[in-house]
Design a protein around this motif. Structure first.
Motif, PDB file in Angstrom:
ATOM      1  N   PRO A   1      17.833   3.617  -7.198  1.00  0.00           N
ATOM      2  CA  PRO A   1      17.470   3.707  -5.790  1.00  0.00           C
ATOM      3  C   PRO A   1      17.502   2.484  -5.035  1.00  0.00           C
ATOM      4  O   PRO A   1      17.249   1.389  -5.650  1.00  0.00           O
ATOM      5  N   ILE A   2      17.691   2.723  -3.714  1.00  0.00           N
ATOM      6  CA  ILE A   2      17.766   1.423  -2.749  1.00  0.00           C
ATOM      7  C   ILE A   2      16.662   0.511  -2.674  1.00  0.00           C
ATOM      8  O   ILE A   2      16.503  -0.752  -2.487  1.00  0.00           O
ATOM      9  N   ARG A   3      15.325   1.009  -2.888  1.00  0.00           N
ATOM     10  CA  ARG A   3      14.082   0.398  -2.944  1.00  0.00           C
ATOM     11  C   ARG A   3      13.109   1.263  -3.808  1.00  0.00           C
ATOM     12  O   ARG A   3      13.386   2.356  -4.258  1.00  0.00           O
ATOM     13  N   ARG A   4      12.126   0.511  -3.995  1.00  0.00           N
ATOM     14  CA  ARG A   4      11.031   0.954  -4.810  1.00  0.00           C
ATOM     15  C   ARG A   4      10.663   2.667  -4.525  1.00  0.00           C
ATOM     16  O   ARG A   4      10.618   3.493  -5.341  1.00  0.00           O
ATOM     17  N   CYS A   5      10.393   2.780  -3.536  1.00  0.00           N
ATOM     18  CA  CYS A   5      10.167   4.357  -3.109  1.00  0.00           C
ATOM     19  C   CYS A   5      11.385   5.032  -2.266  1.00  0.00           C
ATOM     20  O   CYS A   5      11.568   5.938  -1.565  1.00  0.00           O
TER      21      CYS A   5
ATOM     22  N   THR B   1       1.050   2.616  -6.183  1.00  0.00           N
ATOM     23  CA  THR B   1       1.249   1.343  -5.145  1.00  0.00           C
ATOM     24  C   THR B   1       1.808   0.262  -5.985  1.00  0.00           C
ATOM     25  O   THR B   1       1.744   0.402  -7.525  1.00  0.00           O
ATOM     26  N   SER B   2       2.364  -0.764  -5.398  1.00  0.00           N
ATOM     27  CA  SER B   2       2.891  -1.869  -6.177  1.00  0.00           C
ATOM     28  C   SER B   2       3.010  -3.199  -5.310  1.00  0.00           C
ATOM     29  O   SER B   2       3.214  -2.936  -4.157  1.00  0.00           O
TER      30      SER B   2
ATOM     31  N   ALA C   1       0.828  -1.260   0.103  1.00  0.00           N
ATOM     32  CA  ALA C   1       0.093  -0.068   0.021  1.00  0.00           C
ATOM     33  C   ALA C   1       0.918   1.426  -0.048  1.00  0.00           C
ATOM     34  O   ALA C   1       0.469   2.268  -0.208  1.00  0.00           O
ATOM     35  N   GLU C   2       2.249   1.262   0.211  1.00  0.00           N
ATOM     36  CA  GLU C   2       2.984   2.286   0.211  1.00  0.00           C
ATOM     37  C   GLU C   2       3.020   3.010  -1.218  1.00  0.00           C
ATOM     38  O   GLU C   2       3.157   2.463  -2.185  1.00  0.00           O
TER      39      GLU C   2
END
Length: 497
Positions: free
Chosen positions: A258-262, A181-182, A172-173
């Motif tokens: 990026p280190i993560r999706r967000c 979202t993904s 949900a982020e």
């Protein structure tokens, strides 16, 4: 100035805050997966647009699923890593090409995090250097490392690849310009890359029975910049050694992943965009066609222990040439993976201005071959490779930056080759036009009167070629095997006394 130095030092290696470090775990492996007429690997060597008969070269190809659990990280601008989520499960696939006879194995394993420019897996470094790997007896491992590649595999064969997953523990982020979202989380790939390396060195993985001496990581994309600057510095085996023994990074991008999706994207001036203090030798190759967008992350070469680094900007080389497209999956497999079929040969679906043929120019192939030989010597013997000038620029760090050119229209500086040092053409590394045109180069051959003015007669050209090749080999810029191939190609039909 003092603050800049402090931040730079902080990025060398900052242990994970509040987390006790353990050896990289060896993931679970399933396979080799069976192959039949109806179920086979996407990107199989015999199903690319220029198929390779591995068995005729004394090799076998096998596909495995790899499953483990990974952390998801945050990465601050000063280089500090922190764990956001722990123990998140993943399953990916690896495609392994290895000598059929253990005695033919060189001891080296090349691990490529493959390109997903079209979502499906596409092994760019294999396309450049497969002949070199196969002739040496190296093992090669293609790693699917992001959600786009996994989705393409599951579309290609929902049964064969049903278990693949980079499931997001926080679906949900929201993030990005559209607050999307993904269900997938690309940040799982960092620990996965470490664990694949640990598996290959474990003696129990897909190279069981092989005497694995060195494992080198390589890519055509940007993820290994992030990896080498962050998670890799924490990734040690049970004996305390690094998972990978060196990096060959053919870099096309200035930013790091990026280190993560967000996670926060790395902007201009962000120190995380440049590899430093990786702990093992790093050779970064940049085609001239990419230099105008990557010169902002140039750094000095180094022989310092723990920060062994070379940047080779390859004069005359375009971002891509024909060889990459020859090693795409066949059109039927591209379509089956959910993409529009794309042929490796011209004409494309759109026109260049002016019209150009798809360039078949091997300068980058020979540079990458040399980089693998150099990083291996650096790792095994401590023998540092030569340092290259940077390609000359006019108006660096301005909107009007351009290449400094010699009298023949070719770039000055950079990693040299016989093509630009004994020229018969001007090598343009980008082409005007839509879509991928800017990635592809073109050659403007010299007129016969100009060739006569330069070399007078064919024998003089042959002599100049031979002298240049000898110098390049002697200075460590070209392998003898490739020197011979170039000599035969450039002097065919000529003779020299």
């Amino acid at each position: 100035m003092k603050r800049h130095i402090a931040l730079l030092l902080a990025a060398t290696w900052v242990p994970l805050a509040g987390v006790a470090q353990a050896a990289v775990p060896v993931p679970q492996m399933t396979g080799p997966l069976p192959v039949s007429d109806s179920s086979f690997p996407l990107l199989a060597a015999d199903r690319t647009q220029s198929p390779i008969d591995l068995s005729a070269r004394g090799y076998v190809e096998e596909e495995f699923l790899v499953s483990g659990s990974a952390n998801i990280y945050d990465w601050s601008r000063d280089g500090r890593l922190s764990v956001r989520n722990t123990g998140v499960p993943y399953t990916t696939r690896i495609l392994v090409r290895k000598p059929a006879n253990h005695a033919a194995f060189s001891g080296n394993v090349i691990v490529e995090t493959v390109n997903n420019a079209r979502d499906y897996d596409w092994a760019f470094i294999w396309a450049l250097s497969f002949d070199y790997f196969l002739d040496r007896g190296d093992a090669f491992v293609a790693v699917t490392h992001n959600p786009g590649g996994i989705n393409a595999l599951k579309t290609f064969d929902p049964v064969r690849y049903a278990q693949l997953s980079f499931a997001n523990p926080a679906p949900a982020e929201t993030c990005g310009p559209n607050n999307t979202t993904s269900d997938s989380e690309e940040g799982l790939k960092w620990d996965m890359i470490s664990q694949v390396g640990a598996l290959l060195k474990s003696g129990a993985g897909p190279l069981r029975g092989f005497d694995v001496e060195r494992v080198y990581a390589t890519t055509h994309t940007r993820e290994l910049t992030t990896y080498a600057n962050s998670v890799y510095k924490e990734a040690r085996l049970t004996d305390g050694s690094f998972v990978y023994d060196g990096f060959v990074i053919k870099s096309e991008y200035a930013p790091a992943d990026p280190i993560r999706r967000c996670g926060e994207a790395t902007g201009v001036g962000d120190q995380r965009r440049t590899v430093r203090n990786a702990g093992v030798p790093v050779i970064r190759l940049t085609a001239q066609g990419d230099v105008l967008r990557t010169h902002v992350v140039r750094r000095d070469d180094s022989d310092s222990q723990g920060d062994q680094y070379r940047l080779w900007e390859v004069a005359g080389a375009p971002h891509m040439d024909k060889i990459f497209y020859e090693h795409m999956p066949v059109v039927a497999d591209q379509v089956k993976a959910g993409q529009t079929g794309y042929l490796f040969n011209w004409p494309m679906a759109y026109a260049f201005t002016p019209d150009v043929d798809l360039l078949d120019f091997p300068v980058m192939r020979y540079a990458v071959n040399n980089a693998f030989a150099a990083v291996d010597r650096w790792s095994r013997e401590g023998t540092a490779p030569p340092r290259a000038e940077r390609i000359g620029l006019v108006g660096a760090n301005t909107a009007d930056v351009a290449f400094a050119a010699d009298e023949y229209g070719n770039a000055v500086g950079g990693m040299r080759s016989v093509y630009v040092d004994v020229p018969v053409a001007t090598y343009h590394t980008n082409s005007p036009g839509p879509a991928v045109c800017g990635n592809l180069g073109r050659i403007m051959p010299f007129s016969w009167p100009r060739l006569e003015a330069l070399y007078d007669e064919p024998d003089n050209y042959v002599l100049r070629v031979n002298e240049s090749l000898e110098d390049l080999v002697g200075q460590g810029w070209l392998l003898p095997r490739d020197s011979q191939a170039i000599r035969e190609a450039l002097t065919r039909g000529f003779s020299a006394e």
